[in-house]
Write a protein that holds these residues in place. Sequence first.
Motif, short mmCIF file in Angstrom:
data_model
loop_
_atom_site.label_atom_id
_atom_site.label_comp_id
_atom_site.label_asym_id
_atom_site.label_seq_id
_atom_site.Cartn_x
_atom_site.Cartn_y
_atom_site.Cartn_z
N VAL A 5 0.85 -1.19 0.00
CA VAL A 5 0.00 0.00 0.00
C VAL A 5 0.89 1.25 0.00
O VAL A 5 1.75 1.40 0.86
CB VAL A 5 -0.91 0.03 1.24
CG1 VAL A 5 -1.82 1.25 1.22
CG2 VAL A 5 -1.74 -1.25 1.34
N TYR A 6 0.66 2.11 -0.98
CA TYR A 6 1.36 3.40 -1.07
C TYR A 6 0.41 4.46 -0.52
O TYR A 6 -0.75 4.52 -0.95
CB TYR A 6 1.70 3.72 -2.52
CG TYR A 6 2.62 2.72 -3.16
CD1 TYR A 6 3.99 2.95 -3.22
CD2 TYR A 6 2.14 1.54 -3.72
CE1 TYR A 6 4.85 2.04 -3.82
CE2 TYR A 6 2.98 0.62 -4.32
CZ TYR A 6 4.33 0.87 -4.36
OH TYR A 6 5.17 -0.04 -4.95
N ARG A 17 5.52 12.32 -4.40
CA ARG A 17 6.35 11.13 -4.41
C ARG A 17 7.35 11.08 -3.26
O ARG A 17 7.57 10.04 -2.65
CB ARG A 17 7.10 11.02 -5.74
CG ARG A 17 7.95 9.78 -5.83
CD ARG A 17 8.64 9.59 -7.13
NE ARG A 17 8.58 10.73 -8.02
CZ ARG A 17 9.38 10.90 -9.04
NH1 ARG A 17 10.29 10.02 -9.33
NH2 ARG A 17 9.27 11.96 -9.81
N GLU A 18 7.94 12.22 -2.93
CA GLU A 18 8.96 12.26 -1.88
C GLU A 18 8.41 11.96 -0.49
O GLU A 18 9.17 11.58 0.40
CB GLU A 18 9.67 13.61 -1.87
CG GLU A 18 10.57 13.84 -3.07
CD GLU A 18 9.81 14.23 -4.34
OE1 GLU A 18 10.39 14.13 -5.42
OE2 GLU A 18 8.63 14.63 -4.26
N ILE A 23 3.35 0.34 3.23
CA ILE A 23 3.21 -0.72 4.23
C ILE A 23 2.75 -1.96 3.49
O ILE A 23 2.24 -1.89 2.36
CB ILE A 23 2.21 -0.37 5.35
CG1 ILE A 23 0.82 -0.08 4.79
CG2 ILE A 23 2.72 0.73 6.22
CD1 ILE A 23 -0.25 0.05 5.87
N TYR A 24 2.93 -3.10 4.13
CA TYR A 24 2.49 -4.38 3.59
C TYR A 24 1.36 -4.89 4.46
O TYR A 24 1.47 -4.87 5.69
CB TYR A 24 3.65 -5.38 3.58
CG TYR A 24 4.84 -4.88 2.79
CD1 TYR A 24 4.90 -5.05 1.42
CD2 TYR A 24 5.87 -4.20 3.42
CE1 TYR A 24 5.97 -4.58 0.69
CE2 TYR A 24 6.95 -3.72 2.70
CZ TYR A 24 7.00 -3.91 1.33
OH TYR A 24 8.06 -3.43 0.61
N ASN A 43 -4.24 8.65 3.36
CA ASN A 43 -4.60 9.04 2.01
C ASN A 43 -3.96 8.00 1.09
O ASN A 43 -2.80 8.12 0.71
CB ASN A 43 -4.09 10.45 1.70
CG ASN A 43 -4.48 10.91 0.31
OD1 ASN A 43 -5.20 10.22 -0.40
ND2 ASN A 43 -4.00 12.08 -0.06
N ILE A 44 -4.70 6.96 0.75
CA ILE A 44 -4.17 5.84 -0.02
C ILE A 44 -4.05 6.24 -1.48
O ILE A 44 -5.01 6.67 -2.11
CB ILE A 44 -5.06 4.59 0.13
CG1 ILE A 44 -5.07 4.15 1.59
CG2 ILE A 44 -4.58 3.48 -0.80
CD1 ILE A 44 -6.05 3.04 1.90
N GLU A 45 -2.85 6.08 -2.03
CA GLU A 45 -2.60 6.39 -3.43
C GLU A 45 -2.83 5.17 -4.31
O GLU A 45 -3.45 5.27 -5.37
CB GLU A 45 -1.15 6.83 -3.61
CG GLU A 45 -0.80 8.12 -2.94
CD GLU A 45 0.66 8.46 -3.14
OE1 GLU A 45 1.20 8.24 -4.24
OE2 GLU A 45 1.28 8.93 -2.17
N PHE A 46 -2.28 4.02 -3.88
CA PHE A 46 -2.29 2.85 -4.75
C PHE A 46 -2.12 1.60 -3.90
O PHE A 46 -1.38 1.60 -2.93
CB PHE A 46 -1.12 2.97 -5.75
CG PHE A 46 -1.09 1.90 -6.80
CD1 PHE A 46 -2.07 1.83 -7.78
CD2 PHE A 46 -0.08 0.97 -6.81
CE1 PHE A 46 -2.03 0.85 -8.75
CE2 PHE A 46 -0.03 -0.02 -7.78
CZ PHE A 46 -1.01 -0.07 -8.75
N ILE A 47 -2.80 0.54 -4.29
CA ILE A 47 -2.68 -0.76 -3.62
C ILE A 47 -2.39 -1.80 -4.70
O ILE A 47 -3.09 -1.86 -5.71
CB ILE A 47 -3.96 -1.15 -2.87
CG1 ILE A 47 -4.29 -0.12 -1.80
CG2 ILE A 47 -3.83 -2.55 -2.26
CD1 ILE A 47 -5.63 -0.34 -1.11
N THR A 48 -1.37 -2.61 -4.47
CA THR A 48 -1.05 -3.65 -5.45
C THR A 48 -0.76 -4.97 -4.72
O THR A 48 -0.12 -4.99 -3.67
CB THR A 48 0.15 -3.24 -6.33
OG1 THR A 48 0.36 -4.22 -7.33
CG2 THR A 48 1.42 -3.07 -5.53
#
Length: 69
Positions: A5-6, A17-18, A23-24, A43-48
């Motif tokens: 999770v970004y 970005r900086e 987290i995993y 504030n979740i940007e992306f989950i993969t």
Amino acid sequence: MIFKVYFQKIWGQVPVRETTETIYVEAVSESDVRKKLIPRKYNIEFITEISGAHLEYEQSREDFKVEAL
């Protein structure tokens, strides 16, 4: 499954970005990850989802730790 999770720690913060952190999380799906993280107000940007060689690479890093939620 393990998800990476970004996110930004401050909910209203514009993603930069900086200041992006990761987290995993172990969960069944992406929506399950989002539900588990609601109390943290990130504030979740992306989950993969990570698996295979990508998971092995992440596990070899010193800072790899799956969050217990």
